[in-house]
Design a protein around this motif. Structure first.
Motif, PDB file in Angstrom:
ATOM      1  N   PHE A  34      14.261   9.057  -4.975  1.00  0.00           N
ATOM      2  CA  PHE A  34      13.411   8.726  -3.827  1.00  0.00           C
ATOM      3  C   PHE A  34      14.082   8.853  -2.476  1.00  0.00           C
ATOM      4  CE2 PHE A  34       9.141   7.210  -4.817  1.00  0.00           C
ATOM      5  CZ  PHE A  34       9.141   7.542  -6.143  1.00  0.00           C
ATOM      6  N   VAL A  41      12.908  12.015  -1.178  1.00  0.00           N
ATOM      7  CA  VAL A  41      11.532  11.952  -0.690  1.00  0.00           C
ATOM      8  C   VAL A  41      11.486  11.270   0.678  1.00  0.00           C
ATOM      9  CG1 VAL A  41       9.185  11.287  -1.264  1.00  0.00           C
ATOM     10  CG2 VAL A  41      10.817  11.718  -3.088  1.00  0.00           C
ATOM     11  N   LEU A  43      13.565   2.886  -7.987  1.00  0.00           N
ATOM     12  CA  LEU A  43      13.146   4.202  -7.539  1.00  0.00           C
ATOM     13  C   LEU A  43      14.299   5.192  -7.537  1.00  0.00           C
ATOM     14  CD1 LEU A  43      11.040   3.118  -4.442  1.00  0.00           C
ATOM     15  CD2 LEU A  43      10.225   3.653  -6.724  1.00  0.00           C
ATOM     16  N   ILE A  92      10.156  13.199  -6.807  1.00  0.00           N
ATOM     17  CA  ILE A  92       9.362  12.050  -7.251  1.00  0.00           C
ATOM     18  C   ILE A  92       9.430  11.932  -8.756  1.00  0.00           C
ATOM     19  CG2 ILE A  92       6.992  11.277  -7.575  1.00  0.00           C
ATOM     20  CD1 ILE A  92       6.465  12.186  -4.695  1.00  0.00           C
ATOM     21  N   PHE A  93       9.261  13.074  -9.441  1.00  0.00           N
ATOM     22  CA  PHE A  93       9.234  12.982 -10.895  1.00  0.00           C
ATOM     23  C   PHE A  93      10.628  12.780 -11.464  1.00  0.00           C
ATOM     24  CE2 PHE A  93       5.138  15.066 -10.020  1.00  0.00           C
ATOM     25  CZ  PHE A  93       4.346  14.047 -10.525  1.00  0.00           C
ATOM     26  N   MET A 144       9.084   1.943   1.160  1.00  0.00           N
ATOM     27  CA  MET A 144      10.048   2.084   0.064  1.00  0.00           C
ATOM     28  C   MET A 144      10.225   0.774  -0.702  1.00  0.00           C
ATOM     29  SD  MET A 144      11.264   5.173  -0.203  1.00  0.00           S
ATOM     30  CE  MET A 144      12.890   5.112  -0.960  1.00  0.00           C
ATOM     31  N   ALA A 147       3.841   7.201  -5.096  1.00  0.00           N
ATOM     32  CA  ALA A 147       4.993   7.379  -5.972  1.00  0.00           C
ATOM     33  C   ALA A 147       5.806   6.091  -6.066  1.00  0.00           C
ATOM     34  CB  ALA A 147       5.866   8.520  -5.446  1.00  0.00           C
ATOM     35  N   VAL A 148       5.904   5.355  -4.957  1.00  0.00           N
ATOM     36  CA  VAL A 148       6.683   4.115  -4.972  1.00  0.00           C
ATOM     37  C   VAL A 148       5.982   3.048  -5.803  1.00  0.00           C
ATOM     38  CG1 VAL A 148       7.446   2.187  -3.550  1.00  0.00           C
ATOM     39  CG2 VAL A 148       7.880   4.518  -2.806  1.00  0.00           C
ATOM     40  N   LEU A 191       4.249   9.499  -0.883  1.00  0.00           N
ATOM     41  CA  LEU A 191       5.398   8.596  -0.981  1.00  0.00           C
ATOM     42  C   LEU A 191       4.962   7.223  -1.503  1.00  0.00           C
ATOM     43  CD1 LEU A 191       8.409   7.967  -0.329  1.00  0.00           C
ATOM     44  CD2 LEU A 191       7.643   7.198   1.909  1.00  0.00           C
TER      45      LEU A 191
END
Lengths: 278, 306, 319, 316
Positions: free
Chosen positions: B270, B273, B36, B265-266, B27, A132-133, A129
């Protein structure tokens, strides 16, 4: 009383040293430039040689790059990421664990509840996570792995500090007039270093696996830079045509992690009398 | 006993709250969570409009309270990519991951625990050496590598098992074994240590001095005492299995939440996720709590703590 | 013997919070004084609170109420700096010589630590002081460079004693100093303690469960039972004419290493178990096991009073 | 008369070192025989060897144990199981550690009978009562953590004696207990020895315990028996310098307070460094060249009194 350094362990240490040396010396011992592509040399099997480019001992990848050179450079990435992230988490985790164990009370409650929460989020998910962020990069990788893995050290350091702090020699140091800093550094830290070292060793193996795993998922070391995980990720599509792209980096990774884990078990048996196995 | 349960519940509640908080801040680590959530190629105006619509232009504290409020209503938000409620997206994939995790857990339990007991009881022999090699392999194998090798061997070469996807029980075998290998190693190691530690205790010698055979002493006394730390580890490993599913599901194209996480993710989705991370963490906390409460029912020492 | 006593403990209490119910009264209002050069024995069975008293005196134990005056300084509630200063005059010897020494520190560093951290000696002067202390405690100066695991239990206890003596304390608190040692080694350490006290004349609180050892080294003896003092008397009075029934039972229970005397002893074994300090009996704490208990013992706590040369807490002391 | 238990020339090795060497003694029914010595003298290993419950690292390469005349060394492990608990039992130093924390008191005592608690309940209750546990009907279903150390030791004794074995090995049974509780347990053991005719081998380091309960005693030093005989005779006139010094090192009620206690210089040698000749020679005030060269064997110095010292007659 202590187990002697056996032949097996000597071999294991030798292998780890070889891996480390390969990683360190990659620029000098690689037969080719790991980034140099050649469409004419795509997916050559191990042992292929051409008059112009020379020998490719482990073959080439889908872009015609030398696999051995990429594996050597990949080892470099693995070691650097693992060493840095283990150092970060070891330092952070130990300091917090010492603080919790020495001050106890609300300091300990605060730290240990946070540790519980961190451990509730499986590390690989949290890392996925976070990477990715923020976006994948080398620094991200080290920081994310380092900063998600410290709670394990904190738990061990906390438990060990509590145990050591209750021993009479700590009371004796207080009676002598030593201050907290001296007691923590001279009396407690040296006596909790053993279990922490054991954790750090097993974490080292895990960090190598995590780096490879994240790179495999495309969230670690970014192509074209070589990493064992990304080599395998790319090789996956060609697995039936070019098995070497999967087998060799995986074998390297597996062997290194086996060695580190054996080393970790050996250290545990030596340093942690509780699980010495007798 | 009631105090113990109350304390454990409070601890679980605190852990839940902290996990939610950690995820909230992760986040926002990139500075702008809007980025995101937008599909690739959105214009600056679209992003600004979305930022306002989602409230990301409000102060952090306000956002945080709003986020807590939503979670309190089990509102995980709306996926802008798939145009569906996030919980629905996750729930549709969940059964697959549950099946995979269950398969892996069963594999790990039925191999790991007997292996651990055998290693402890026949320590120093050939059995222990063989089993410890197996355990070491399970502990050191990268799943993305062993997965691919399994596919090559059992799928491509031998045609015993389907190579990927979710087509009936047969397709569950390989991913379960690959995912469960690490848990197997963990169970075996923990069981071995735990049984060895109990075997060294006086009550085992005392039971044998009463005429019990070693086997009877192990079955009647050792295993029950050794089970306590092992059960804890089992509960903890379930969380790791769910997390490990990210890689294994990707390798085997298994349509569970792990694969969903990577796809999201891709696809820059988000919220999905985030929901998966929260879900797995909650499962972990709940299982941990459940084991501790189970002990309080089993172990007379805890039960006795009035 | 003029001036203030080396140690004065007044109404000392240490209560622990219990998980539920009332607090555990581990030590519950005990008072005594210790003159300079005197050795006071503190005896009792496990859980009676004797080690807690020892730790409270040196400030290692949080005290619920009461006062501990060491050489004119109040220890209870003292701040960090005051406590550190007071500890220059009082040191402690612990039960387990293995865990009393930091395994990762040389013997020299351990013995020299009190001098070093208080800035009293360093470098060559420190090494010389350490060498002297080691010699005085029956070790060799060369031992300073070795680590604790290279020594036997008795030798380790000598190192611990050397460390406690480094500051030349006026009060030495010994918490079961010979309990972990084998008989032959125990004799060596007892001889050493007796010699050192003769040479330096410090006051000594000697906590032990072993009555024979206490009789050997102490001038006066205090007997503890469940957080209270049962009896405090000069040695000879206590051993020849015990006044508290618990003292009598304790003396009767200790097996003498002499078969003739031991088998001739009247057998008055105490019945029952020591109650848990969490569920303290009412009235006199000893009444549940006392062969002479009367109704009053169940209801009223006996006063701490003088009977002859002894202090005793019993409604029906042997007079 | 055949002794209840006889140990012959026992030798135990750890690695190459003989940690127990040439130990032998016999115990008659109803008799209490003490094995006394300081830590590491091999007394506890001897006890475990009698039960054939030695740790893996210890190997017995010589000697045998006879129970009521039957040589136990010829028995298979299966046959030995029928001996343990039924004909010969053992109790331990830490009674709370010697009980399974997750099994009830009753279940563990019943194990000694070989039948489950449901069938053996009456016998278990009677046995708990016999070892002096008050309110056995309540205690039988309790767990060890609910009992004090002294009560746990009574439970251990009950579980060891319920099948009426002829021999009880008691390995430091009162070391972990307080003196008042120790007195209770010693009284109980004495009573059981008399009432049931049980032969007791008592392992201890406490000369006071020996003086209290033992009929005969064997003093062990560094894996060998230094001297053995009637308790009264050995305390009255020890015939081995080690015993003499050990007794003199104890502070006694008749001593002048603060008088010098006798000390034994030096320390017990590690098993790997056991000297040839007498193992006590390095610390013995009487030692001469012969002691350092030749191992003294146990010999009778008075009726029933054996000493392994070349200078037994000179010991004072």
């Amino acid at each position: 009383m202590r187990p002697r350094v056996s032949f097996g362990i000597r071999v294991i240490v030798l292998l780890i040293v070889l891996f480390a040396a390969a990683a360190l010396l990659a620029p000098w011992i690689s037969p080719h430039d790991p980034l140099r592509q050649s469409l004419l040399l795509r997916l050559k099997p191990p042992g292929s040689a051409t008059a112009s480019a020379g020998l490719f001992p482990l073959g080439t990848d889908d872009l015609g790059r030398d696999l051995l050179s990429r594996i050597l450079y990949g080892a470099r990435a693995s070691f650097i990421v693992a060493i840095l992230s283990v150092s970060v988490s070891l330092v952070v985790g130990t300091l917090l664990g010492l603080a919790a164990g020495w001050f106890r009370g609300w300091t300990a409650t605060l730290i240990m509840r946070f540790v519980d929460a961190m451990l509730s989020v499986p590390a690989i998910l949290l890392a996925v996570l976070t990477v990715a962020v923020i976006g994948p990069s080398f620094v991200t990788l080290v920081l994310v792995l380092g900063l998600t893995r410290w709670p394990r050290y904190t738990r061990v350091a906390y438990a060990a500090t509590l145990q050591v702090a209750g021993l009479p020699f700590i009371a004796a140091a207080e009676m002598a007039g030593a201050d907290s800093a001296r007691i923590l550094l001279r009396h407690i830290l040296p006596n909790i270093a053993g279990p922490l070292l054991v954790v750090a060793t097993s974490e080292f193996g895990l960090m190598i696996l995590f780096e490879a795993g994240l790179s495999f998922l495309g969230l670690g070391i970014q192509p074209p830079a070589p990493s064992w995980g990304s080599i395998m990720s790319a090789g996956r599509q060609y697995v039936e045509r070019a098995w070497w792209l999967t087998v060799f980096p995986g074998l390297g990774l597996f062997t290194l992690v086996v060695c580190v884990n054996v080393m970790g078990d050996w250290l545990r048996d030596r340093l942690d009398p509780r699980s010495a196995g007798r | 006993m009631r105090r113990y349960i109350a304390r454990r519940l409070l601890q679980a509640a605190i852990a839940t709250f902290l996990v939610i908080t950690i995820v909230f801040f992760v986040m926002r680590l990139s500075g702008d969570p809007t980025l995101l959530l937008v599909p690739e190629g959105a214009t600056a105006e679209q992003i600004a409009a979305l930022r306002h619509a989602l409230g990301f232009d409000r102060p952090l504290a306000v956002q945080y309270l709003g986020y807590l409020g939503d979670l309190a209503h089990f509102d995980l938000g709306q996926s802008l990519v798939q145009r569906a409620p996030v919980w629905l997206i996750v729930a549709s994939r969940l059964p697959y991951t549950m099946a995979l995790a269950a398969g892996a857990l069963v594999f790990a339990l039925v191999t790991g625990i007997p292996a651990g007991i055998a290693m402890a009881v026949w320590r120093g022999g050939v059995t222990e050496r063989l089993l410890s090699a197996l355990v070491l392999a399970g502990q050191s194998l990268p799943t993305f590598w062993s997965g691919i090798l399994f596919i090559l061997l059992f799928g491509v070469s031998l045609h015993w098992l389907p190579t990927s996807g979710a087509d009936g029980p047969a397709s569950l075998v390989m991913p379960s074994v690959v995912l469960g290998a690490l848990a197997m190693a963990t169970f075996a190691r923990m069981t071995r240590i735990s049984v060895l530690e109990e075997l060294g205790r006086d009550y085992v010698t005392a039971a044998r001095a009463r005429g019990l055979s070693m086997g009877a002493a192990v079955v009647r006394h050792v295993l029950r005492n050794a089970a306590i730390p092992v059960v804890t580890v089992v509960a903890l490993e379930v969380g790791n299995l769910l997390a490990g599913a990210v890689i294994v599901e990707t390798v085997f194209a298994w349509p569970g939440i792990g694969q969903l996480a990577m796809q999201s993710i891709f696809a820059r989705d988000f919220l999905v996720v985030q929901a998966i991370v929260l879900f797995v963490s909650m499962v972990y906390i709940a299982l941990n709590l459940a084991t501790d409460l189970a002990y309080s029912a089993i172990d007379p020492r805890i039960r006795g703590m009035a | 013997m003029s001036g203030a006593p080396a140690l004065r403990v007044t109404d000392l209490a240490v209560h622990y919070p219990a998980r539920n119910g009332p607090p555990v009264r581990a030590v519950d209002g005990i008072s005594f004084a210790l003159e300079a050069h005197e050795t006071l024995g503190l005896v009792g069975e496990s859980g009676c609170g004797k080690s807690t008293v020892a730790r409270a005196i040196v400030g290692l134990q949080t005290v619920t109420h009461g006062s501990v005056m060491v050489d004119g300084t109040e220890i209870v509630g003292a701040g960090r700096a005051a406590l550190r200063a007071a500890r220059a005059g009082m040191q402690m010897v612990f039960q387990d010589p293995v865990t009393s020494l930091n395994p990762r520190m040389t013997v020299g560093a351990a013995v020299g630590e009190p001098l070093l951290v208080r800035g009293l000696a360093r470098g060559a002067a420190l090494r010389e002081r350490v060498a002297l202390l080691l010699t005085e405690c029956g070790l060799r100066p060369e031992d300073a460079a070795r680590y604790p695991h290279q020594f036997s239990g008795g030798q380790r206890q000598r190192i611990v004693i050397a460390r406690a003596l480094a500051l030349r304390p006026a009060l030495l608190v010994c918490d079961e100093p010979v309990s972990a040692l084998d008989v032959s080694v125990r004799a060596q350490i007892l001889n050493l303690l007796v010699d050192l006290q003769r040479a330096h004349g410090m006051a000594c609180l000697f906590v032990s469960h072993d009555l024979a050892v206490v009789r050997h080294v102490c001038d006066r003896v205090a007997v503890m039972y469940l957080g209270h003092l049962a009896e405090l008397a000069p040695r000879d009075a206590l051993f020849s004419a015990p006044r508290h029934p618990y003292t009598r039972a304790l003396l009767a229970a200790v097996p003498e290493p002499d078969p003739v005397a031991q088998r001739a002893k009247p057998r008055v074994p105490l019945v029952g178990e020591i109650p848990s300090p969490a569920r303290m009996p009412s009235g006199c704490r000893f009444h549940t096991r006392c062969p002479m208990a009367q109704p009053v013992c169940r209801e009223t706590e006996p006063a701490w009073r003088e009977v002859g040369a002894s202090m005793v807490a019993c409604h029906f002391p042997n007079e | 008369m055949t002794p209840a238990l006889a140990v012959h020339d026992l030798r135990l090795l750890i690695g190459g070192a003989a940690v127990v060497d040439g130990v032998g003694f016999a115990v008659a029914p109803g008799e209490v025989m003490a094995l006394v010595g300081e830590s590491g003298c091999g007394k506890s290993l001897t006890a475990h060897a009698i039960m054939r419950l030695l740790p893996d690292a210890v190997r017995q390469d010589r000697g045998y144990v006879a129970l009521d005349g039957d040589n136990l060394s010829v028995l298979s492990e299966r046959q030995m199981r029928l001996v343990r608990g039924r004909r010969m039992s053992m109790i331990f130093q830490e009674p709370q550690a010697a009980l399974d924390p997750l099994s009830t008191v009753g279940a563990q005592v019943a194990e000694g009978t070989g039948s489950p608690l449901r069938q053996a309940r009456a016998a278990v209750l009677a046995m708990l009562d016999e070892v002096g546990i008050a309110d056995p009907a309540r205690r039988i279903d309790q767990y060890p953590f609910e009992l004090s150390g002294g009560m746990c030791q009574r439970v251990m004794i009950a579980s060891a004696l319920i099948a009426r074995p002829a021999v009880l090995i008691a390995d430091e049974p009162t070391t972990a207990l307080d003196v008042t509780i120790q007195a209770q347990i010693l009284d109980l053991l004495r009573r059981l020895a008399i009432e049931r005719g049980t032969a007791i081998v008592l392992i201890t380091h406490d000369m006071g315990v020996v003086a209290d309960i033992a009929d005969r005693v064997a003093v062990m030093y560094a894996g060998r028996i230094a001297e053995t005989g009637d308790t009264a005779a050995i305390f009255a006139r020890p015939r081995h310098p080690y015993t003499a010094l050990l007794l003199a090192a104890l502070p006694r009620r008749t001593d002048v307070p603060r008088s010098r206690l006798a000390v034994i210089e030096g320390r017990v040698p590690a098993p790997s460094e056991f000297p040839t000749g007498c193992r006590f020679a390095g610390r013995c005030p009487l030692a001469d060249a012969r002691c350092r060269a030749e191992t003294p064997l146990l010999r009778e110095v008075a009726r029933g009194h054996l000493s392994a010292c070349w200078h037994a007659e000179a010991v004072r």
